[in-house]
Design a protein around this motif. Structure first.
Motif, PDB file in Angstrom:
ATOM      1  N   ALA A 132      -4.034  -8.867  -2.744  1.00  0.00           N
ATOM      2  CA  ALA A 132      -3.626  -9.811  -1.701  1.00  0.00           C
ATOM      3  C   ALA A 132      -3.264  -8.988  -0.460  1.00  0.00           C
ATOM      4  CB  ALA A 132      -2.451 -10.648  -2.182  1.00  0.00           C
ATOM      5  N   SER A 133      -4.208  -8.842   0.441  1.00  0.00           N
ATOM      6  CA  SER A 133      -4.114  -7.905   1.568  1.00  0.00           C
ATOM      7  C   SER A 133      -2.882  -8.113   2.443  1.00  0.00           C
ATOM      8  CB  SER A 133      -5.355  -8.024   2.454  1.00  0.00           C
ATOM      9  OG  SER A 133      -6.512  -7.929   1.701  1.00  0.00           O
ATOM     10  N   LEU A 134      -2.689  -9.325   2.906  1.00  0.00           N
ATOM     11  CA  LEU A 134      -1.590  -9.606   3.825  1.00  0.00           C
ATOM     12  C   LEU A 134      -0.239  -9.345   3.157  1.00  0.00           C
ATOM     13  CD1 LEU A 134      -0.929 -10.626   6.678  1.00  0.00           C
ATOM     14  CD2 LEU A 134      -0.955 -12.948   5.753  1.00  0.00           C
ATOM     15  N   TYR A 135      -0.099  -9.795   1.919  1.00  0.00           N
ATOM     16  CA  TYR A 135       1.140  -9.556   1.180  1.00  0.00           C
ATOM     17  C   TYR A 135       1.347  -8.062   0.946  1.00  0.00           C
ATOM     18  CZ  TYR A 135       4.515  -9.341  -2.606  1.00  0.00           C
ATOM     19  OH  TYR A 135       5.598  -9.021  -3.383  1.00  0.00           O
ATOM     20  N   ASN A 136       0.293  -7.375   0.568  1.00  0.00           N
ATOM     21  CA  ASN A 136       0.390  -5.949   0.282  1.00  0.00           C
ATOM     22  C   ASN A 136       0.833  -5.171   1.528  1.00  0.00           C
ATOM     23  OD1 ASN A 136       0.048  -3.889  -1.731  1.00  0.00           O
ATOM     24  ND2 ASN A 136      -1.746  -3.207  -0.595  1.00  0.00           N
ATOM     25  N   ARG A 137       0.217  -5.468   2.673  1.00  0.00           N
ATOM     26  CA  ARG A 137       0.611  -4.784   3.912  1.00  0.00           C
ATOM     27  C   ARG A 137       2.071  -5.071   4.258  1.00  0.00           C
ATOM     28  NH1 ARG A 137      -4.654  -6.196   5.355  1.00  0.00           N
ATOM     29  NH2 ARG A 137      -3.978  -8.027   6.505  1.00  0.00           N
ATOM     30  N   GLY A 138       2.492  -6.317   4.118  1.00  0.00           N
ATOM     31  CA  GLY A 138       3.879  -6.679   4.401  1.00  0.00           C
ATOM     32  C   GLY A 138       4.854  -6.003   3.455  1.00  0.00           C
ATOM     33  N   SER A 139       4.494  -5.921   2.178  1.00  0.00           N
ATOM     34  CA  SER A 139       5.360  -5.267   1.183  1.00  0.00           C
ATOM     35  C   SER A 139       5.511  -3.781   1.468  1.00  0.00           C
ATOM     36  CB  SER A 139       4.777  -5.440  -0.218  1.00  0.00           C
ATOM     37  OG  SER A 139       4.790  -6.779  -0.597  1.00  0.00           O
ATOM     38  N   ILE A 140       4.414  -3.133   1.794  1.00  0.00           N
ATOM     39  CA  ILE A 140       4.470  -1.703   2.096  1.00  0.00           C
ATOM     40  C   ILE A 140       5.306  -1.460   3.343  1.00  0.00           C
ATOM     41  CG2 ILE A 140       3.083   0.275   2.855  1.00  0.00           C
ATOM     42  CD1 ILE A 140       0.881  -0.808   0.916  1.00  0.00           C
ATOM     43  N   SER A 141       5.117  -2.269   4.359  1.00  0.00           N
ATOM     44  CA  SER A 141       5.887  -2.129   5.592  1.00  0.00           C
ATOM     45  C   SER A 141       7.380  -2.327   5.329  1.00  0.00           C
ATOM     46  CB  SER A 141       5.379  -3.133   6.626  1.00  0.00           C
ATOM     47  OG  SER A 141       6.043  -2.972   7.843  1.00  0.00           O
ATOM     48  N   HIS A 189       0.757 -15.268  -7.366  1.00  0.00           N
ATOM     49  CA  HIS A 189       2.001 -15.619  -8.056  1.00  0.00           C
ATOM     50  C   HIS A 189       1.721 -15.895  -9.525  1.00  0.00           C
ATOM     51  CE1 HIS A 189       4.936 -15.849  -4.785  1.00  0.00           C
ATOM     52  NE2 HIS A 189       3.882 -16.132  -4.038  1.00  0.00           N
ATOM     53  N   ILE A 190       2.636 -15.454 -10.367  1.00  0.00           N
ATOM     54  CA  ILE A 190       2.529 -15.683 -11.800  1.00  0.00           C
ATOM     55  C   ILE A 190       2.884 -17.134 -12.101  1.00  0.00           C
ATOM     56  CG2 ILE A 190       3.541 -15.119 -14.047  1.00  0.00           C
ATOM     57  CD1 ILE A 190       4.090 -12.303 -12.915  1.00  0.00           C
ATOM     58  N   ALA A 191       2.009 -17.823 -12.835  1.00  0.00           N
ATOM     59  CA  ALA A 191       2.301 -19.182 -13.283  1.00  0.00           C
ATOM     60  C   ALA A 191       2.744 -19.164 -14.745  1.00  0.00           C
ATOM     61  CB  ALA A 191       1.087 -20.081 -13.111  1.00  0.00           C
ATOM     62  N   ASP A 192       2.028 -18.395 -15.575  1.00  0.00           N
ATOM     63  CA  ASP A 192       2.405 -18.214 -16.973  1.00  0.00           C
ATOM     64  C   ASP A 192       1.754 -16.925 -17.471  1.00  0.00           C
ATOM     65  OD1 ASP A 192      -0.266 -18.788 -17.882  1.00  0.00           O
ATOM     66  OD2 ASP A 192       0.195 -20.918 -18.027  1.00  0.00           O
ATOM     67  N   ASP A 193       1.734 -16.723 -18.786  1.00  0.00           N
ATOM     68  CA  ASP A 193       1.249 -15.461 -19.355  1.00  0.00           C
ATOM     69  C   ASP A 193      -0.168 -15.079 -18.935  1.00  0.00           C
ATOM     70  OD1 ASP A 193       3.662 -15.129 -20.604  1.00  0.00           O
ATOM     71  OD2 ASP A 193       2.943 -15.720 -22.592  1.00  0.00           O
ATOM     72  N   VAL A 194      -1.034 -16.048 -18.729  1.00  0.00           N
ATOM     73  CA  VAL A 194      -2.426 -15.741 -18.390  1.00  0.00           C
ATOM     74  C   VAL A 194      -2.921 -16.459 -17.141  1.00  0.00           C
ATOM     75  CG1 VAL A 194      -3.085 -15.145 -20.762  1.00  0.00           C
ATOM     76  CG2 VAL A 194      -3.333 -17.506 -19.951  1.00  0.00           C
ATOM     77  N   THR A 195      -2.051 -17.202 -16.482  1.00  0.00           N
ATOM     78  CA  THR A 195      -2.455 -17.972 -15.308  1.00  0.00           C
ATOM     79  C   THR A 195      -1.769 -17.436 -14.060  1.00  0.00           C
ATOM     80  OG1 THR A 195      -2.673 -19.920 -16.717  1.00  0.00           O
ATOM     81  CG2 THR A 195      -2.640 -20.303 -14.333  1.00  0.00           C
ATOM     82  N   THR A 196      -2.581 -17.263 -13.007  1.00  0.00           N
ATOM     83  CA  THR A 196      -2.098 -16.726 -11.750  1.00  0.00           C
ATOM     84  C   THR A 196      -2.459 -17.697 -10.641  1.00  0.00           C
ATOM     85  OG1 THR A 196      -2.574 -14.526 -12.617  1.00  0.00           O
ATOM     86  CG2 THR A 196      -2.129 -14.695 -10.256  1.00  0.00           C
ATOM     87  N   ILE A 197      -1.544 -17.902  -9.703  1.00  0.00           N
ATOM     88  CA  ILE A 197      -1.791 -18.765  -8.552  1.00  0.00           C
ATOM     89  C   ILE A 197      -2.386 -17.901  -7.437  1.00  0.00           C
ATOM     90  CG2 ILE A 197      -0.780 -20.322  -6.848  1.00  0.00           C
ATOM     91  CD1 ILE A 197       1.559 -20.694  -8.940  1.00  0.00           C
ATOM     92  N   ARG A 236      -2.213  -8.247 -14.634  1.00  0.00           N
ATOM     93  CA  ARG A 236      -1.509  -8.419 -13.359  1.00  0.00           C
ATOM     94  C   ARG A 236      -0.456  -7.338 -13.227  1.00  0.00           C
ATOM     95  NH1 ARG A 236      -0.211 -14.577 -14.608  1.00  0.00           N
ATOM     96  NH2 ARG A 236       0.821 -13.468 -16.241  1.00  0.00           N
ATOM     97  N   TYR A 237      -0.362  -6.804 -12.028  1.00  0.00           N
ATOM     98  CA  TYR A 237       0.650  -5.790 -11.750  1.00  0.00           C
ATOM     99  C   TYR A 237       1.898  -6.527 -11.296  1.00  0.00           C
ATOM    100  CZ  TYR A 237      -3.051  -2.613 -12.557  1.00  0.00           C
ATOM    101  OH  TYR A 237      -4.061  -1.929 -13.175  1.00  0.00           O
ATOM    102  N   GLY A 238       2.873  -6.597 -12.188  1.00  0.00           N
ATOM    103  CA  GLY A 238       4.041  -7.436 -12.015  1.00  0.00           C
ATOM    104  C   GLY A 238       4.951  -7.057 -10.876  1.00  0.00           C
ATOM    105  N   PRO A 239       5.727  -8.035 -10.449  1.00  0.00           N
ATOM    106  CA  PRO A 239       6.679  -7.813  -9.374  1.00  0.00           C
ATOM    107  C   PRO A 239       7.841  -6.944  -9.855  1.00  0.00           C
ATOM    108  CG  PRO A 239       6.895 -10.023 -10.252  1.00  0.00           C
ATOM    109  CD  PRO A 239       5.722  -9.396 -10.938  1.00  0.00           C
TER     110      PRO A 239
END
Length: 149
Positions: free
Chosen positions: A28-37, A55-63, A116-119
């Motif tokens: 997620a490019s925009l999120y990644n750039r913002g997180s690094i900044s 975003h994590i929805a459940d064990d195997v589902t991602t939003i 998924r690389y978790g938060p």
């Protein structure tokens, strides 16, 4: 060995893709750039950045953070890579179950063979999803239909 691919115009500003022999990473490019900044203390992580995360929805589902078309473009970039078919055939065969659901405007991706690389902050926000090649085709079938392709 992997390769970071240049994002197509249809993917921007949502996604960056990296392909490897075993799997593909969709960031997620925009999120990644913002997180690094924010980590570097250069700026705050804004609501716009947070909304652009996976975003994590459940064990195997991602939003997914984007509308349908940018995600289609990102996954198509992977399957159109010259080595995709070879990598898909070499990949470990896992059970199926990949799929997509549109729920109240949210795009939910069920990708049971992906990682998924978790938060690290206790939220559900993710910067990257590592898609197993066997999950891509079933996801693309539904995503293309949702996009009207």
């Amino acid at each position: 060995m992997g390769a970071v691919l240049d994002p197509t115009d249809a993917m921007k500003p949502w996604y960056d893709v990296e392909v490897r022999r075993e799997s593909a990473y969709v960031t997620a490019s925009l999120y990644n750039r913002g997180s690094i900044s924010a980590l570097l203390g250069e700026s705050e992580l804004t609501d716009e950045h947070k909304a652009a995360a996976w975003h994590i929805a459940d064990d195997v589902t991602t939003i997914a953070p984007s509308p349908v078309q940018p995600l289609v473009a990102a996954l198509e970039q992977i399957v159109e890579h010259p080595n995709y078919e070879k990598w898909r055939q070499e990949a470990a065969s896992h059970e199926g179950g990949a799929g997509v659901q549109l729920d109240e405007g949210r795009l939910l991706l069920r990708a049971p063979n992906s990682y998924r690389y978790g938060p690290t902050d206790g939220s559900t926000a993710l910067s990257t999803v590592e898609f197993a090649y066997e999950d891509l085709a079933p996801l693309l079938v539904v995503l293309r239909r949702l996009a009207g392709d």
